[in-house]
Write a protein that holds these residues in place. Structure first.
Motif, PDB file in Angstrom:
ATOM      1  N   ALA A 294      -5.786   0.608  -6.722  1.00  9.45           N
ATOM      2  CA  ALA A 294      -4.801  -0.319  -5.834  1.00  9.45           C
ATOM      3  C   ALA A 294      -4.836  -1.568  -7.094  1.00  9.45           C
ATOM      4  CB  ALA A 294      -6.729  -0.766  -4.855  1.00  9.45           C
TER       5      ALA A 294
ATOM      6  N   ALA B  32      -2.037  -0.724  -8.357  1.00  9.64           N
ATOM      7  CA  ALA B  32      -0.830  -1.658  -7.521  1.00  9.64           C
ATOM      8  C   ALA B  32      -0.821  -3.293  -7.592  1.00  9.64           C
ATOM      9  CB  ALA B  32      -1.464  -1.467  -6.331  1.00  9.64           C
ATOM     10  N   PHE B  33      -1.792  -3.639  -7.664  1.00  4.37           N
ATOM     11  CA  PHE B  33      -2.388  -5.009  -7.612  1.00  4.37           C
ATOM     12  C   PHE B  33      -1.926  -5.701  -9.757  1.00  4.37           C
ATOM     13  CE2 PHE B  33      -6.548  -5.933  -5.142  1.00  4.37           C
ATOM     14  CZ  PHE B  33      -5.612  -6.753  -4.215  1.00  4.37           C
TER      15      PHE B  33
ATOM     16  N   ARG C 193       0.901  -4.704 -10.562  1.00  8.40           N
ATOM     17  CA  ARG C 193       2.246  -4.750 -10.632  1.00  8.40           C
ATOM     18  C   ARG C 193       2.520  -5.431  -9.260  1.00  8.40           C
ATOM     19  NH1 ARG C 193       2.361   2.015  -9.937  1.00  8.40           N
ATOM     20  NH2 ARG C 193       1.272   2.220 -12.285  1.00  8.40           N
ATOM     21  N   VAL C 194       1.981  -6.300  -8.524  1.00  8.80           N
ATOM     22  CA  VAL C 194       2.528  -6.808  -7.653  1.00  8.80           C
ATOM     23  C   VAL C 194       1.866  -8.261  -8.548  1.00  8.80           C
ATOM     24  CG1 VAL C 194       0.980  -8.424  -5.798  1.00  8.80           C
ATOM     25  CG2 VAL C 194       1.684  -6.141  -5.964  1.00  8.80           C
TER      26      VAL C 194
ATOM     27  N   TYR D  49      -2.125 -10.358 -16.014  1.00 11.21           N
ATOM     28  CA  TYR D  49      -3.181  -9.842 -14.776  1.00 11.21           C
ATOM     29  C   TYR D  49      -4.320 -10.186 -15.979  1.00 11.21           C
ATOM     30  CZ  TYR D  49      -5.292  -8.175 -11.990  1.00 11.21           C
ATOM     31  OH  TYR D  49      -6.049  -7.681 -10.525  1.00 11.21           O
TER      32      TYR D  49
ATOM     33  N   ALA E 102       0.975 -10.178  -0.069  1.00  6.10           N
ATOM     34  CA  ALA E 102       1.190  -8.546  -0.417  1.00  6.10           C
ATOM     35  C   ALA E 102       0.323  -7.495   0.412  1.00  6.10           C
ATOM     36  CB  ALA E 102       1.220  -8.135  -2.025  1.00  6.10           C
ATOM     37  N   THR E 103      -1.075  -8.068   0.491  1.00  7.06           N
ATOM     38  CA  THR E 103      -2.467  -7.137   1.147  1.00  7.06           C
ATOM     39  C   THR E 103      -1.911  -6.325   1.863  1.00  7.06           C
ATOM     40  OG1 THR E 103      -3.654  -8.599   2.100  1.00  7.06           O
ATOM     41  CG2 THR E 103      -3.773  -8.273  -0.683  1.00  7.06           C
TER      42      THR E 103
ATOM     43  N   CYS F 267      -8.119  -8.626  -5.577  1.00  9.70           N
ATOM     44  CA  CYS F 267      -8.091  -8.068  -6.785  1.00  9.70           C
ATOM     45  C   CYS F 267      -8.894  -8.362  -8.044  1.00  9.70           C
ATOM     46  CB  CYS F 267      -6.903  -8.694  -7.529  1.00  9.70           C
ATOM     47  SG  CYS F 267      -7.209 -11.008  -8.559  1.00  9.70           S
TER      48      CYS F 267
ATOM     49  N   HIS G  79       0.623   7.918  -9.311  1.00  9.16           N
ATOM     50  CA  HIS G  79       1.005   6.662  -9.047  1.00  9.16           C
ATOM     51  C   HIS G  79       1.497   5.638 -10.752  1.00  9.16           C
ATOM     52  CE1 HIS G  79       0.516   6.998  -5.053  1.00  9.16           C
ATOM     53  NE2 HIS G  79      -1.001   6.465  -5.469  1.00  9.16           N
ATOM     54  N   LEU G  80       1.995   7.095 -11.627  1.00  7.10           N
ATOM     55  CA  LEU G  80       2.291   6.784 -13.316  1.00  7.10           C
ATOM     56  C   LEU G  80       3.779   7.262 -13.298  1.00  7.10           C
ATOM     57  CD1 LEU G  80      -1.306   7.312 -14.646  1.00  7.10           C
ATOM     58  CD2 LEU G  80       0.129   5.752 -14.422  1.00  7.10           C
TER      59      LEU G  80
ATOM     60  N   LEU H  14      -5.048  -0.168   1.151  1.00  7.19           N
ATOM     61  CA  LEU H  14      -4.445  -1.897   0.271  1.00  7.19           C
ATOM     62  C   LEU H  14      -3.278  -1.183  -0.872  1.00  7.19           C
ATOM     63  CD1 LEU H  14      -4.893  -3.686  -0.433  1.00  7.19           C
ATOM     64  CD2 LEU H  14      -7.342  -3.454  -1.925  1.00  7.19           C
ATOM     65  N   GLY H  15      -4.137   0.013  -0.929  1.00  3.03           N
ATOM     66  CA  GLY H  15      -2.856   0.482  -2.183  1.00  3.03           C
ATOM     67  C   GLY H  15      -1.417   0.240  -1.720  1.00  3.03           C
TER      68      GLY H  15
ATOM     69  N   ALA I   9      -0.400  -0.586   1.009  1.00  2.00           N
ATOM     70  CA  ALA I   9       0.268  -1.958   1.420  1.00  2.00           C
ATOM     71  C   ALA I   9       0.935  -2.519   0.166  1.00  2.00           C
ATOM     72  CB  ALA I   9      -0.461  -3.108   1.391  1.00  2.00           C
ATOM     73  N   LEU I  10       0.221  -2.998  -0.951  1.00  2.00           N
ATOM     74  CA  LEU I  10       0.942  -3.494  -2.373  1.00  2.00           C
ATOM     75  C   LEU I  10       1.982  -2.986  -2.866  1.00  2.00           C
ATOM     76  CD1 LEU I  10      -2.815  -4.541  -4.106  1.00  2.00           C
ATOM     77  CD2 LEU I  10      -1.601  -5.579  -3.049  1.00  2.00           C
ATOM     78  N   ARG I  11       1.751  -1.206  -2.736  1.00  5.91           N
ATOM     79  CA  ARG I  11       2.721  -1.054  -3.633  1.00  5.91           C
ATOM     80  C   ARG I  11       4.642  -1.385  -3.108  1.00  5.91           C
ATOM     81  NH1 ARG I  11      -0.669   3.283  -4.325  1.00  5.91           N
ATOM     82  NH2 ARG I  11      -0.606   4.446  -2.000  1.00  5.91           N
TER      83      ARG I  11
ATOM     84  N   THR J  57       5.438  -3.772  -1.373  1.00 13.67           N
ATOM     85  CA  THR J  57       5.648  -4.663  -1.553  1.00 13.67           C
ATOM     86  C   THR J  57       5.847  -5.022  -3.339  1.00 13.67           C
ATOM     87  OG1 THR J  57       3.887  -6.202  -0.466  1.00 13.67           O
ATOM     88  CG2 THR J  57       4.102  -7.309  -2.078  1.00 13.67           C
ATOM     89  N   ALA J  58       5.671  -4.157  -4.305  1.00  8.04           N
ATOM     90  CA  ALA J  58       5.596  -4.210  -5.702  1.00  8.04           C
ATOM     91  C   ALA J  58       6.961  -3.796  -5.389  1.00  8.04           C
ATOM     92  CB  ALA J  58       4.913  -3.994  -6.397  1.00  8.04           C
TER      93      ALA J  58
END
Lengths: 154, 154
Positions: A25, A28-29, A31-32, A44, A126-127, B19, B69-70, B144-145, B147-149, B151-152
DNA sequence: AACGATTAAATCGCGTACGATATAAATAGC
DNA sequence: GCTATTTATATCGTACGCGATTTAATCGTT
Protein backbone atom coordinates in the motif's frame (compact mmCIF):
# COMPACT_ATOMS: atom_id res chain seq x y z
CA UNK A 1 -4.91 -17.42 6.06
CA UNK A 2 -2.67 -17.25 9.09
CA UNK A 3 0.25 -15.06 10.03
CA UNK A 4 2.51 -18.10 10.18
CA UNK A 5 1.65 -19.94 6.97
CA UNK A 6 2.53 -23.60 6.73
CA UNK A 7 5.80 -24.00 4.86
CA UNK A 8 4.43 -25.75 1.81
CA UNK A 9 4.44 -24.45 -1.76
CA UNK A 10 1.69 -21.88 -2.05
CA UNK A 11 0.92 -19.43 -4.78
CA UNK A 12 1.15 -16.20 -2.83
CA UNK A 13 2.69 -16.75 0.59
CA UNK A 14 2.97 -12.98 1.10
CA UNK A 15 -0.80 -12.56 1.04
CA UNK A 16 -0.98 -13.59 4.67
CA UNK A 17 1.54 -10.97 5.82
CA UNK A 18 0.24 -7.70 7.21
CA UNK A 19 3.69 -6.20 6.77
CA UNK A 20 3.46 -6.90 3.07
CA UNK A 21 0.03 -5.34 2.58
CA UNK A 22 1.37 -2.24 4.38
CA UNK A 23 4.49 -2.31 2.22
CA UNK A 24 2.51 -2.70 -0.99
CA UNK A 25 0.00 0.00 0.00
CA UNK A 26 2.93 2.31 0.68
CA UNK A 27 4.38 1.68 -2.77
CA UNK A 28 0.95 2.24 -4.27
CA UNK A 29 0.41 5.54 -2.44
CA UNK A 30 3.78 6.69 -3.68
CA UNK A 31 2.74 5.92 -7.25
CA UNK A 32 -0.59 7.72 -6.87
CA UNK A 33 1.11 10.80 -5.45
CA UNK A 34 3.87 11.02 -8.01
CA UNK A 35 1.84 12.37 -10.93
CA UNK A 36 -0.10 14.61 -8.55
CA UNK A 37 3.07 16.14 -7.08
CA UNK A 38 5.23 16.25 -10.20
CA UNK A 39 3.62 19.55 -11.28
CA UNK A 40 4.83 21.08 -8.01
CA UNK A 41 8.33 19.69 -8.46
CA UNK A 42 8.32 17.88 -5.09
CA UNK A 43 8.48 14.25 -4.04
CA UNK A 44 6.08 12.42 -1.76
CA UNK A 45 8.34 12.59 1.34
CA UNK A 46 8.98 16.27 0.59
CA UNK A 47 5.21 16.81 0.46
CA UNK A 48 4.81 15.14 3.86
CA UNK A 49 7.54 17.40 5.24
CA UNK A 50 5.88 20.51 3.83
CA UNK A 51 2.54 19.50 5.32
CA UNK A 52 4.18 18.87 8.68
CA UNK A 53 5.95 22.23 8.51
CA UNK A 54 2.73 24.00 7.58
CA UNK A 55 1.38 23.00 10.98
CA UNK A 56 3.79 25.23 12.89
CA UNK A 57 6.58 27.65 12.02
CA UNK A 58 10.02 27.43 13.61
CA UNK A 59 10.08 23.69 14.22
CA UNK A 60 13.50 22.17 14.76
CA UNK A 61 14.87 19.32 12.66
CA UNK A 62 14.36 16.98 15.61
CA UNK A 63 10.75 18.06 16.08
CA UNK A 64 10.03 17.53 12.41
CA UNK A 65 11.72 14.17 12.74
CA UNK A 66 9.42 13.22 15.61
CA UNK A 67 6.40 14.02 13.50
CA UNK A 68 7.66 12.15 10.44
CA UNK A 69 9.43 9.39 12.41
CA UNK A 70 12.70 10.21 10.67
CA UNK A 71 16.09 11.47 11.82
CA UNK A 72 18.55 14.10 10.72
CA UNK A 73 20.44 11.66 8.49
CA UNK A 74 17.33 11.46 6.30
CA UNK A 75 15.91 14.92 6.92
CA UNK A 76 18.96 17.12 6.45
CA UNK A 77 19.40 16.30 2.74
CA UNK A 78 15.64 16.39 2.12
CA UNK A 79 15.30 19.79 3.80
CA UNK A 80 18.28 21.14 1.90
CA UNK A 81 16.57 20.21 -1.36
CA UNK A 82 13.43 22.03 -0.23
CA UNK A 83 15.62 24.99 0.72
CA UNK A 84 17.34 24.91 -2.66
CA UNK A 85 13.88 24.91 -4.25
CA UNK A 86 13.06 28.06 -2.29
CA UNK A 87 10.29 26.43 -0.26
CA UNK A 88 11.86 26.17 3.20
CA UNK A 89 14.13 28.31 5.36
CA UNK A 90 16.82 26.92 7.66
CA UNK A 91 18.15 29.18 10.42
CA UNK A 92 20.40 28.42 13.36
CA UNK A 93 18.73 29.14 16.67
CA UNK A 94 20.38 32.18 18.28
CA UNK A 95 19.82 30.78 21.79
CA UNK A 96 21.29 27.37 20.91
CA UNK A 97 23.50 27.26 17.86
CA UNK A 98 23.19 23.47 17.61
CA UNK A 99 19.53 23.77 16.67
CA UNK A 100 18.24 24.50 13.17
CA UNK A 101 14.78 26.07 13.00
CA UNK A 102 12.67 25.45 9.93
CA UNK A 103 10.04 27.57 8.28
CA UNK A 104 8.09 27.77 5.06
CA UNK A 105 8.88 30.57 2.64
CA UNK A 106 6.06 32.44 1.00
CA UNK A 107 6.44 30.09 -1.97
CA UNK A 108 6.49 27.03 0.27
CA UNK A 109 3.44 28.16 2.19
CA UNK A 110 1.48 28.91 -0.93
CA UNK A 111 2.55 25.65 -2.56
CA UNK A 112 1.35 23.77 0.51
CA UNK A 113 -1.93 25.63 0.47
CA UNK A 114 -2.48 25.00 -3.24
CA UNK A 115 -1.50 21.34 -3.07
CA UNK A 116 -3.66 20.71 0.00
CA UNK A 117 -6.52 22.25 -1.91
CA UNK A 118 -6.69 19.51 -4.52
CA UNK A 119 -4.25 16.64 -3.91
CA UNK A 120 -6.00 15.07 -0.89
CA UNK A 121 -9.32 14.94 -2.75
CA UNK A 122 -7.67 13.12 -5.66
CA UNK A 123 -6.01 10.69 -3.29
CA UNK A 124 -9.27 10.09 -1.46
CA UNK A 125 -10.87 9.18 -4.77
CA UNK A 126 -8.02 6.79 -5.55
CA UNK A 127 -8.49 4.93 -2.27
CA UNK A 128 -12.06 4.01 -3.18
CA UNK A 129 -13.03 4.69 0.43
CA UNK A 130 -15.52 7.10 1.93
CA UNK A 131 -14.36 9.51 4.62
CA UNK A 132 -15.68 7.39 7.49
CA UNK A 133 -14.00 4.19 6.30
CA UNK A 134 -10.81 6.12 5.66
CA UNK A 135 -10.83 7.63 9.14
CA UNK A 136 -11.41 4.20 10.70
CA UNK A 137 -8.59 2.59 8.74
CA UNK A 138 -6.36 5.55 9.50
CA UNK A 139 -6.97 5.13 13.22
CA UNK A 140 -6.22 1.41 13.09
CA UNK A 141 -2.98 2.04 11.23
CA UNK A 142 -1.93 4.83 13.58
CA UNK A 143 -2.42 2.43 16.48
CA UNK A 144 -0.48 -0.27 14.62
CA UNK A 145 2.41 2.10 13.98
CA UNK A 146 2.44 3.12 17.61
CA UNK A 147 2.52 -0.51 18.77
CA UNK A 148 5.31 -1.37 16.34
CA UNK A 149 7.37 1.62 17.42
CA UNK A 150 7.20 0.76 21.10
CA UNK A 151 8.50 -2.72 20.28
CA UNK A 152 11.18 -1.54 17.85
CA UNK A 153 12.47 0.88 20.47
CA UNK A 154 13.45 -1.98 22.76
CA UNK B 1 -10.54 14.93 11.44
CA UNK B 2 -11.06 15.02 7.70
CA UNK B 3 -8.96 14.00 4.73
CA UNK B 4 -8.83 17.62 3.59
CA UNK B 5 -7.98 19.44 6.77
CA UNK B 6 -8.72 23.15 6.95
CA UNK B 7 -5.57 25.10 6.21
CA UNK B 8 -5.07 26.60 9.63
CA UNK B 9 -2.16 26.02 11.98
CA UNK B 10 -2.67 22.65 13.64
CA UNK B 11 -0.35 20.59 15.72
CA UNK B 12 -0.23 17.47 13.62
CA UNK B 13 -1.77 18.01 10.21
CA UNK B 14 -0.47 14.62 9.03
CA UNK B 15 -2.62 12.76 11.52
CA UNK B 16 -5.58 13.04 9.19
CA UNK B 17 -3.75 11.48 6.24
CA UNK B 18 -4.21 7.78 5.58
CA UNK B 19 -1.17 7.85 3.31
CA UNK B 20 0.91 8.99 6.27
CA UNK B 21 -0.30 6.31 8.68
CA UNK B 22 0.56 3.75 5.98
CA UNK B 23 3.93 5.40 5.45
CA UNK B 24 4.69 5.49 9.17
CA UNK B 25 3.53 1.90 9.70
CA UNK B 26 5.82 0.86 6.84
CA UNK B 27 8.79 2.57 8.47
CA UNK B 28 7.89 0.95 11.78
CA UNK B 29 7.63 -2.54 10.27
CA UNK B 30 11.03 -2.05 8.71
CA UNK B 31 12.46 -1.19 12.13
CA UNK B 32 10.84 -4.18 13.79
CA UNK B 33 12.16 -6.53 11.11
CA UNK B 34 15.72 -5.21 11.06
CA UNK B 35 16.94 -6.77 14.32
CA UNK B 36 15.00 -9.96 13.54
CA UNK B 37 16.60 -10.33 10.08
CA UNK B 38 20.10 -9.07 10.87
CA UNK B 39 21.13 -12.50 12.20
CA UNK B 40 20.28 -13.95 8.77
CA UNK B 41 22.22 -11.22 6.97
CA UNK B 42 19.25 -10.15 4.84
CA UNK B 43 17.20 -6.96 4.57
CA UNK B 44 13.44 -6.63 4.83
CA UNK B 45 12.84 -6.40 1.05
CA UNK B 46 15.17 -9.35 0.55
CA UNK B 47 13.13 -11.30 3.10
CA UNK B 48 9.95 -10.51 1.19
CA UNK B 49 11.59 -11.69 -2.02
CA UNK B 50 12.75 -14.94 -0.40
CA UNK B 51 9.26 -15.59 0.95
CA UNK B 52 7.77 -14.92 -2.48
CA UNK B 53 10.32 -17.23 -4.10
CA UNK B 54 9.64 -19.94 -1.53
CA UNK B 55 6.11 -20.14 -2.93
CA UNK B 56 7.22 -21.52 -6.28
CA UNK B 57 10.51 -22.48 -7.94
CA UNK B 58 11.49 -21.18 -11.36
CA UNK B 59 9.64 -17.89 -11.24
CA UNK B 60 10.81 -15.22 -13.65
CA UNK B 61 11.96 -11.77 -12.60
CA UNK B 62 8.72 -10.36 -14.02
CA UNK B 63 6.58 -12.83 -12.10
CA UNK B 64 8.38 -12.03 -8.88
CA UNK B 65 7.89 -8.36 -9.72
CA UNK B 66 4.15 -8.87 -10.08
CA UNK B 67 4.00 -10.44 -6.64
CA UNK B 68 6.13 -7.75 -4.99
CA UNK B 69 4.83 -4.88 -7.15
CA UNK B 70 8.36 -4.05 -8.24
CA UNK B 71 10.20 -4.03 -11.55
CA UNK B 72 13.52 -5.25 -12.84
CA UNK B 73 15.24 -1.94 -12.10
CA UNK B 74 14.69 -2.62 -8.41
CA UNK B 75 14.75 -6.41 -8.45
CA UNK B 76 17.84 -7.11 -10.52
CA UNK B 77 20.28 -5.60 -8.02
CA UNK B 78 18.38 -7.07 -5.07
CA UNK B 79 18.39 -10.54 -6.60
CA UNK B 80 22.06 -10.29 -7.46
CA UNK B 81 22.81 -9.60 -3.80
CA UNK B 82 20.81 -12.66 -2.80
CA UNK B 83 22.70 -14.65 -5.42
CA UNK B 84 26.03 -13.34 -4.14
CA UNK B 85 24.92 -14.44 -0.67
CA UNK B 86 24.34 -17.95 -2.04
CA UNK B 87 20.60 -17.90 -1.36
CA UNK B 88 19.14 -17.59 -4.87
CA UNK B 89 19.95 -18.99 -8.32
CA UNK B 90 19.54 -17.05 -11.56
CA UNK B 91 19.43 -19.02 -14.79
CA UNK B 92 18.56 -17.91 -18.31
CA UNK B 93 15.57 -19.78 -19.71
CA UNK B 94 16.73 -22.14 -22.47
CA UNK B 95 13.48 -21.67 -24.40
CA UNK B 96 13.62 -17.87 -24.20
CA UNK B 97 17.02 -16.39 -23.46
CA UNK B 98 15.48 -13.06 -22.46
CA UNK B 99 13.94 -14.63 -19.37
CA UNK B 100 15.78 -15.22 -16.09
CA UNK B 101 14.34 -17.97 -13.90
CA UNK B 102 14.83 -17.73 -10.16
CA UNK B 103 15.14 -20.41 -7.54
CA UNK B 104 16.18 -20.84 -3.95
CA UNK B 105 19.41 -22.66 -3.20
CA UNK B 106 19.49 -25.20 -0.41
CA UNK B 107 20.80 -22.44 1.84
CA UNK B 108 18.10 -20.03 0.70
CA UNK B 109 15.34 -22.56 1.18
CA UNK B 110 16.52 -23.51 4.63
CA UNK B 111 17.00 -19.87 5.62
CA UNK B 112 13.44 -19.14 4.52
CA UNK B 113 12.15 -22.11 6.46
CA UNK B 114 14.05 -21.16 9.60
CA UNK B 115 13.09 -17.49 9.41
CA UNK B 116 9.44 -18.26 8.75
CA UNK B 117 9.56 -20.49 11.80
CA UNK B 118 10.11 -17.65 14.24
CA UNK B 119 10.08 -14.19 12.65
CA UNK B 120 6.34 -13.96 11.90
CA UNK B 121 5.47 -14.85 15.48
CA UNK B 122 7.74 -12.08 16.77
CA UNK B 123 6.21 -9.61 14.35
CA UNK B 124 2.70 -10.65 15.31
CA UNK B 125 3.57 -9.94 18.93
CA UNK B 126 4.94 -6.52 17.97
CA UNK B 127 1.70 -5.55 16.23
CA UNK B 128 -0.28 -6.02 19.43
CA UNK B 129 -3.06 -7.59 17.35
CA UNK B 130 -4.67 -10.99 17.56
CA UNK B 131 -4.78 -13.14 14.44
CA UNK B 132 -8.38 -12.22 13.59
CA UNK B 133 -7.79 -8.48 13.84
CA UNK B 134 -4.61 -8.84 11.86
CA UNK B 135 -6.35 -10.78 9.11
CA UNK B 136 -9.11 -8.17 8.93
CA UNK B 137 -6.69 -5.27 8.72
CA UNK B 138 -4.61 -7.18 6.19
CA UNK B 139 -7.66 -7.67 3.97
CA UNK B 140 -8.58 -3.98 4.17
CA UNK B 141 -5.06 -2.96 3.23
CA UNK B 142 -4.87 -5.45 0.39
CA UNK B 143 -8.07 -3.95 -1.00
CA UNK B 144 -6.69 -0.44 -0.52
CA UNK B 145 -3.51 -1.34 -2.37
CA UNK B 146 -5.51 -2.83 -5.19
CA UNK B 147 -7.68 0.28 -5.49
CA UNK B 148 -4.65 2.56 -5.47
CA UNK B 149 -2.89 0.49 -8.13
CA UNK B 150 -5.81 0.61 -10.51
CA UNK B 151 -5.84 4.39 -10.21
CA UNK B 152 -2.07 4.78 -10.44
CA UNK B 153 -2.05 2.69 -13.60
CA UNK B 154 -4.15 5.28 -15.42
C1' DA C 1 37.44 28.28 34.54
C1' DA C 2 38.07 23.66 32.71
C1' DC C 3 36.96 19.44 30.93
C1' DG C 4 34.30 15.27 30.11
C1' DA C 5 29.59 14.04 28.81
C1' DT C 6 25.57 15.02 26.31
C1' DT C 7 22.98 16.86 22.53
C1' DA C 8 21.63 18.55 17.58
C1' DA C 9 22.85 18.35 12.96
C1' DA C 10 25.43 16.84 9.42
C1' DT C 11 28.11 13.43 6.75
C1' DC C 12 29.07 8.89 4.77
C1' DG C 13 28.14 4.33 2.83
C1' DC C 14 24.80 0.95 1.50
C1' DG C 15 20.39 -0.78 0.03
C1' DT C 16 16.11 0.07 -1.84
C1' DA C 17 12.45 2.54 -5.33
C1' DC C 18 11.87 4.39 -9.72
C1' DG C 19 12.01 7.13 -14.27
C1' DA C 20 14.57 6.78 -18.33
C1' DT C 21 17.33 4.36 -21.27
C1' DA C 22 20.04 0.45 -23.16
C1' DT C 23 20.73 -4.25 -24.60
C1' DA C 24 19.53 -8.41 -26.41
C1' DA C 25 16.30 -11.91 -27.74
C1' DA C 26 11.92 -13.17 -29.73
C1' DT C 27 8.03 -12.11 -32.70
C1' DA C 28 5.35 -9.89 -36.50
C1' DG C 29 4.79 -8.14 -41.09
C1' DC C 30 6.04 -7.96 -45.37
C1' DG D 1 14.25 -14.33 -45.00
C1' DC D 2 14.66 -9.62 -43.25
C1' DT D 3 13.60 -5.76 -40.96
C1' DA D 4 10.52 -3.38 -37.45
C1' DT D 5 8.47 -3.99 -33.30
C1' DT D 6 7.81 -5.89 -28.99
C1' DT D 7 9.39 -8.03 -24.78
C1' DA D 8 12.56 -9.28 -20.66
C1' DT D 9 16.15 -7.88 -18.21
C1' DA D 10 19.79 -4.81 -17.04
C1' DT D 11 21.97 -0.23 -16.31
C1' DC D 12 22.12 4.56 -14.75
C1' DG D 13 21.05 8.69 -12.05
C1' DT D 14 18.36 10.67 -8.26
C1' DA D 15 16.00 10.56 -3.89
C1' DC D 16 14.91 8.37 0.19
C1' DG D 17 15.87 5.56 4.80
C1' DC D 18 19.12 4.25 8.07
C1' DG D 19 23.34 2.55 10.87
C1' DA D 20 27.55 4.53 12.07
C1' DT D 21 30.41 8.26 12.70
C1' DT D 22 31.68 13.23 12.91
C1' DT D 23 31.36 18.03 14.20
C1' DA D 24 30.12 21.63 16.95
C1' DA D 25 27.69 23.59 20.74
C1' DT D 26 25.81 23.17 25.41
C1' DC D 27 25.66 21.25 29.98
C1' DG D 28 27.35 19.23 34.35
C1' DT D 29 30.69 18.57 37.63
C1' DT D 30 34.18 19.88 39.98
Amino acid sequence: MTQTPAFTPMDEPLDAFLCFSVYAAGLAFNRVYKPLLDPYGITYPQYLALVALSGKQGQTVSELGERLHLESNTLTPLIKRLEAAGLVTRTRDKQDERVVRLGLTQAGSSLAKTALGCVPAEVLKATGLNRAALAALNAELAALGKALRTTAAR
